[in-house]
Scaffold this active site. Structure first.
Site, short mmCIF file in Angstrom:
data_model
loop_
_atom_site.label_atom_id
_atom_site.label_comp_id
_atom_site.label_asym_id
_atom_site.label_seq_id
_atom_site.Cartn_x
_atom_site.Cartn_y
_atom_site.Cartn_z
CG HIS A 206 -3.49 91.35 -81.14
ND1 HIS A 206 -3.92 91.05 -79.86
CD2 HIS A 206 -4.12 92.49 -81.48
CE1 HIS A 206 -4.77 91.98 -79.46
NE2 HIS A 206 -4.89 92.87 -80.41
CG ASP A 262 -5.20 94.89 -84.19
OD1 ASP A 262 -4.41 94.02 -84.62
OD2 ASP A 262 -6.16 94.63 -83.45
CD GLU A 263 -6.42 96.23 -79.58
OE1 GLU A 263 -6.16 95.02 -79.40
OE2 GLU A 263 -7.46 96.77 -79.18
CB VAL A 264 1.66 97.99 -82.24
CG1 VAL A 264 3.14 97.70 -81.98
CG2 VAL A 264 1.17 97.26 -83.49
#
Length: 613
Positions: A206, A262-264
């Site tokens: 992100h 998060d959300e790598v």
């Protein structure tokens, strides 16, 4: 003898039946009685035995309660199941279109059937997502005391490009970003209202707001996508450490810092990764997060560091030796925004996270109902809080997970590149119910009235779910003007749908192409369209005026372009066509209409997905 038996039987029925009916009535009237906070060990064991089948094995995220979804998706978090057992309010609601007709509204308060964790000692942080519609400082002046009154103990502030980066990082900064003085005012307002501050600075995924820029595009893990920075270049750490230094310099005494992570989506893709001998993606993640955490600790040894759980959950049971060091450095924040959290995480999940000294969770009060959503309806978010408290109780008792805090998140965009979703001021009712649910463990009918009337100052209970019948509402909480504006938007959208449904019956695409209309029906359409256009223009003026009270000048136009201007353009196109055609159409051509006899031929596009990548 037979007659006497019948007489005795009839007497017993006559005596017992009223007693049974009265008992059933009393039970029905007291059906909202909830579990007490303290249960005996025997009650604990009985409860846990009964929920053994409620925890299916689930280690990945889902778009619904039944269909699996890979963890590498955006925050596509669904509302869950619809509420059951709908009951009528005692107080009638007045219909938006007919003030004499009363609407039947359902009762959102459901009996509590599961024990909840005692939240008295939990930190209760409110997430301020400033990468979309960041409020003016004046609004925080009114908001922070209200948050404290609701039971908040701190703020999780995600600045993103609204932070006043300086020197060579100044190109990251939003053109209307906060100044250093603004940050100091935010921190002072938080201090005055006894609200701790936890900045959120993404250090892995992100990072679109940084890596979108040509100056930093070479630091992307995958050159095509600006979401993830590569840990395989030393220059990446130079950038990350400078961002951390500037963040800490303006927050010199903060007790917490959230590193995101998060959300790598993309790992071990950069060509340089092959030279660094990472074992696999998990090893890469651990080593990167550990290095950044150690850097922050070197600057502030006593600071407590947080990361989101979703990437970590893939490696907590992996057997890596170096994860032990990471466990000592960070606190996981476990997030999910579904209706029923209890079925979301299984026993194996909580067993893995019990190795951490403490765990926080993250619920949601807005920004989890869809990428383009305008109103935070209370029902979904309140159920999310309620079931989080139930899930935390089970995990803490069964697996000794040490929960110490909960962050109520409120996303303004699903990521930097996407559109605005719910605005903060209009989401305060949802946030109010969320915090009060956490403070009290549940919401009953008495608390519902207190929240809606006393805390929010509303003349009726706010809508718990989206309704086809739109109602006027008046409130007095900080930001009520924007909330009331969203009600107007819902009502106007309903008028638009009704009007355009009528217009499309008589002014279709073929009429537009052929200048061939029904004269009388077009006049009727035009009359409706004039009224709708006036209402829409009035709304645009009112909305932009209200927006300027809370936000910088760019937010009103962006929101209107996302949600409203296409509708207005369609209305005006129809008006212009009908006006022009009514003036010129005095006779009609014989059918078939011109240029309407040849077959319609569409050439197929010659492409593949791979050709676009």
């Amino acid at each position: 003898m037979f007659a006497r038996r019948n007489l005795r039987r009839n007497l017993m029925i006559g005596i017992c039946l009223p007693i049974i009916l009265l008992s059933l009535f009393v039970i029905h009237q007291n059906r909202d009685i909830v579990f007490t906070e303290q249960l005996s060990h025997q009650q604990h064991s009985h409860f846990l035995q009964n929920i053994d089948n409620v925890h299916p094995s689930r280690s990945k995220r889902y778009t619904s309660q039944s269909q699996p979804l890979d963890i590498h998706t955006d925050k596509q978090l669904q509302n869950g199941n619809a509420m059951a057992n709908l009951m009528a309010y005692q107080a009638p609601i007045v219909n938006f279109y007919n003030n004499q007709r009363h609407l039947q509204e359902y009762n959102p308060i459901q009996p509590i059937r599961h024990p909840v964790i005692d939240a008295k000692n939990l930190e209760r942080f409110v997430h301020l997502d400033l990468k979309g519609a960041a409020p003016k400082i004046d609004y925080f002046t009114d908001l922070f005391p209200f948050l404290r009154q609701l039971g908040a103990t701190g703020l999780l502030i995600e600045y993103e490009d609204m932070f006043p980066y300086s020197d060579y990082l100044s190109i990251i900064r939003h053109g209307l970003a906060y100044s250093k003085n603004d940050i100091q005012q935010i921190l002072e307002l938080a201090r005055i209202n006894n609200l701790k501050v936890m900045p959120l600075l993404q250090v892995y995924g992100h990072l679109e707001y940084v890596l979108k820029l040509k100056e930093f595009m070479h630091l992307r893990e995958d050159r095509r996508y600006p979401q993830v920075i590569t840990p395989c270049l030393e220059e990446s750490y130079k950038l990350i450490f400078e961002m951390i230094d500037q963040m800490l310099s303006l927050h010199p005494s903060i007790p917490y810092l959230h590193m995101g992570c998060d959300e790598v989506y993309y790992r071990l893709i950069h060509p340089q990764c092959v030279n660094l001998h990472f074992r696999d993606e998990a090893d890469l993640f651990i080593r990167h997060v550990t290095r950044v955490a150690k850097y922050i600790k070197s600057k502030h040894p006593n600071i407590k560091l947080f990361i989101w759980h979703d990437m970590l959950s893939q490696i907590v049971n992996s057997g890596y030796n170096n994860i032990t060091e990471l466990v000592e450095l960070v606190v996981p924040m476990v997030w999910t925004y579904v209706d029923d959290v209890k079925t979301w995480f299984d026993d194996r999940f909580w067993m893995g996270f019990s190795m951490f000294h403490e765990v926080w969770v993250a619920s949601s009060f807005k920004g989890s109902s869809g990428e383009i959503t305008t109103m935070s309806y209370i029902g979904h978010h309140q159920r999310n809080q309620q079931t989080w408290l139930e899930a935390m109780y089970t995990a803490s008792f069964r697996h000794r997970v040490n929960f110490t805090g909960i962050a109520v998140t409120g996303w303004s965009r699903y990521d930097h590149m996407l559109s605005l979703c719910e605005l903060l001021p209009s989401s305060i009712p949802s946030l109010t119910y969320a915090l009060q649910t956490i403070v009290y463990g549940h919401i009953n009918n008495t608390q519902n009235v207190t929240i809606s009337r006393s805390l929010l100052g509303c003349d009726r209970t706010p809508l718990w779910e989206k309704s086809a019948d739109i109602n006027f509402i008046s409130c007095s909480f900080p930001g009520h003007e924007m909330y009331e504006m969203m009600y107007q938007y819902d009502g106007l959208t309903h008028v638009y749908d009704e009007t355009m449904s009528f217009v499309r019956l008589y002014v279709t695409d073929i009429h537009l192409r052929q200048n061939y209309i029904h004269y009388k029906r077009s006049q009727e359409c035009l009359q409706r369209l004039y009224s709708l256009e006036d209402q829409m223009i009035y709304f645009i003026d009112s909305f932009q005026r209200i927006c300027l009270k809370f936000f910088t000048p760019d937010i009103g136009p962006e929101w209107l372009q996302t949600y409203f201007m296409r509708k207005l353009k369609e209305v005006q196109n129809r008006v212009n066509f009908i006006e022009r055609t009514l003036k010129t159409q005095t006779s009609w051509l014989q059918r078939p209409l011109p240029n309407n006899t040849a077959p319609i031929a569409i050439k197929r596009r010659n492409f593949t997905i791979s050709s676009l990548l």
